[in-house]
Design a protein around this motif. Sequence first.
Motif, short mmCIF file in Angstrom:
data_model
loop_
_atom_site.label_atom_id
_atom_site.label_comp_id
_atom_site.label_asym_id
_atom_site.label_seq_id
_atom_site.Cartn_x
_atom_site.Cartn_y
_atom_site.Cartn_z
N LEU A 9 60.98 20.43 48.68
CA LEU A 9 62.38 20.84 48.50
C LEU A 9 62.50 22.27 48.00
CD1 LEU A 9 63.82 17.53 47.02
CD2 LEU A 9 64.06 18.39 49.35
N ASN A 10 61.40 22.86 47.56
CA ASN A 10 61.41 24.29 47.22
C ASN A 10 61.44 25.16 48.47
OD1 ASN A 10 61.30 24.10 44.36
ND2 ASN A 10 59.12 23.60 44.49
N PHE A 11 61.08 24.58 49.62
CA PHE A 11 61.05 25.32 50.88
C PHE A 11 62.27 25.01 51.76
CE2 PHE A 11 56.66 25.03 49.46
CZ PHE A 11 56.22 26.34 49.58
N VAL A 12 62.63 23.73 51.85
CA VAL A 12 63.81 23.31 52.63
C VAL A 12 64.57 22.29 51.79
CG1 VAL A 12 64.67 22.26 54.75
CG2 VAL A 12 62.58 23.66 54.81
N GLY A 13 65.84 22.51 51.58
CA GLY A 13 66.63 21.67 50.70
C GLY A 13 67.03 20.34 51.30
N ALA A 14 67.39 19.41 50.43
CA ALA A 14 67.78 18.07 50.87
C ALA A 14 69.00 18.10 51.78
CB ALA A 14 68.05 17.18 49.66
N ALA A 52 69.33 16.16 55.36
CA ALA A 52 70.39 15.17 55.57
C ALA A 52 71.26 15.53 56.77
CB ALA A 52 71.24 15.05 54.30
N ALA A 53 71.57 16.82 56.89
CA ALA A 53 72.42 17.25 58.01
C ALA A 53 71.72 17.05 59.34
CB ALA A 53 72.81 18.72 57.82
N LEU A 54 70.43 17.35 59.40
CA LEU A 54 69.71 17.25 60.67
C LEU A 54 69.39 15.80 61.04
CD1 LEU A 54 67.22 20.26 60.35
CD2 LEU A 54 69.21 20.09 61.86
N SER A 55 69.18 14.96 60.04
CA SER A 55 68.82 13.56 60.32
C SER A 55 70.03 12.65 60.39
CB SER A 55 67.87 13.04 59.25
OG SER A 55 68.52 12.93 57.99
N GLY A 56 71.14 13.06 59.74
CA GLY A 56 72.31 12.21 59.67
C GLY A 56 72.12 11.03 58.73
N ARG A 57 71.16 11.14 57.82
CA ARG A 57 70.85 10.05 56.90
C ARG A 57 70.67 10.60 55.48
NH1 ARG A 57 69.21 5.27 58.77
NH2 ARG A 57 67.93 4.96 56.91
N PRO A 58 70.90 9.77 54.47
CA PRO A 58 70.63 10.22 53.10
C PRO A 58 69.16 10.57 52.92
CG PRO A 58 71.87 8.17 53.10
CD PRO A 58 71.43 8.40 54.52
N VAL A 59 68.89 11.49 52.03
CA VAL A 59 67.52 11.93 51.77
C VAL A 59 67.15 11.58 50.34
CG1 VAL A 59 65.99 13.93 51.58
CG2 VAL A 59 67.62 13.78 53.47
N HIS A 60 66.03 10.86 50.18
CA HIS A 60 65.52 10.51 48.86
C HIS A 60 64.12 11.07 48.72
CE1 HIS A 60 68.91 7.77 48.45
NE2 HIS A 60 68.59 7.20 49.61
N SER A 61 63.82 11.59 47.54
CA SER A 61 62.48 12.13 47.30
C SER A 61 61.84 11.55 46.05
CB SER A 61 62.54 13.66 47.17
OG SER A 61 63.36 14.04 46.09
N GLY A 62 62.62 10.84 45.21
CA GLY A 62 62.09 10.29 43.97
C GLY A 62 62.01 8.78 44.01
#
Length: 408
Positions: free
Chosen positions: A40-45, A49-59
């Motif tokens: 997420l330091n390189f590409v933000g959530a 989310a916008a490209l996948s159309g789905r919520p993004v979870h990392s934790g």
Amino acid sequence: MSRIVLGVSGGIAAYKSCLLLRRLTEAGHEVEVVPTANALNFVGATTWAALSGRPVHSGVFEAGELVNHVRIGREADLVLVAPATADLLARAASGRADDLLTNVLLTAHCPVVFAPAMHTEMWQHAATRSNVATLRSRGAVVLEPAIGRLTGPDSGPGRLPEPADIEASALAVLADPSVGALMAAQDLAGRTVVISAGGTREHLDPVRFIGNSSSGLMGVALARAAVQRGARVTLVAANLATEPPAAVDVVDVGSTAELAAAMDVHAAAADLVVMAAAPADYTVTAPSPVKLKKSGDAGLNLELVQTTDVLAGLAGHRPPHQVLVGFAAETAADPAELRALGQAKLARKGCQLLVLNDVSGGAVFGAEENQVTIIDADGEVATAAGSKTTVAHAILSASEAVRKRLAS
């Protein structure tokens, strides 16, 4: 529609995974992105989310009611990690579960594909090589990285393959898990493979040529499949309409004579030679050194002679251990006629396998998918259909079966 988990670890190559995500979603797959905290330091959530159309979870503790650390892996049809850094490979190999992505890797029952990206020294380090071997021994697919420009001015092996290459390999594994097993086993390790691809051009003058409709996609797919199964691959490329795949040696040629010369040199020590290129059958006797001009209503008369028969030439000095595979593009009224044409050509050319394409109506050329008939010298017939990468794996497996018979 398949459910794909796209894991993204913390490397500069994460930006390429945005393009990979777009390719996967446009192909109709449901993609859930699981980035590491460093990714997420390189590409933000928000981007994921916008490209996948789905919520993004990392934790692990995000959306605890969904039990994501177990759910995501269990529901996936494929887990694809791109880029996979040296750190991510190490954590996966040791069975760590210290973030959401490594939890997903431990709970997945589906095929898992890693696309590594790191500096050359990291990729070649004994620890990384050991981690890669461990993952492959467990059935995971670890793609070979590309060779090229890395972060900063240095170059070498460790570059993330292009999104199209990653997609082709990953979707071949998704379509047929046995392909993934072969890639994980590196069943072509130690083999030297030479593949020709594309269509040759015979120049009339400096700007015009006689050519054909071959795009080179099938030969490129064969090269990609062979290198991902562990082979050392040389691709003799004749005017490709696509970029060559990662981690192969490329020899560019133009005419049929150049193709023949290059194949003679590189095929001599090969274990497997695949003539997927489409050589022009005729060349101009005396090409003009200057551009030919129109002259009123007069036509243009050309004197043509046959070109070198590259496949027959290779068969004429084939080493005993070598498997030689030819291709034939035919038009036929039905499968029986197609097989008859193929069997006659195989006997005439002297190769061990012949791959038949029915090109009636312009089929196959430039298409992403293919349907082939594979004939061997004993008259055995097999078929393969699907993406050209899937078909490529079927051809390589048929070639390996012939090699084992020759060795026995």
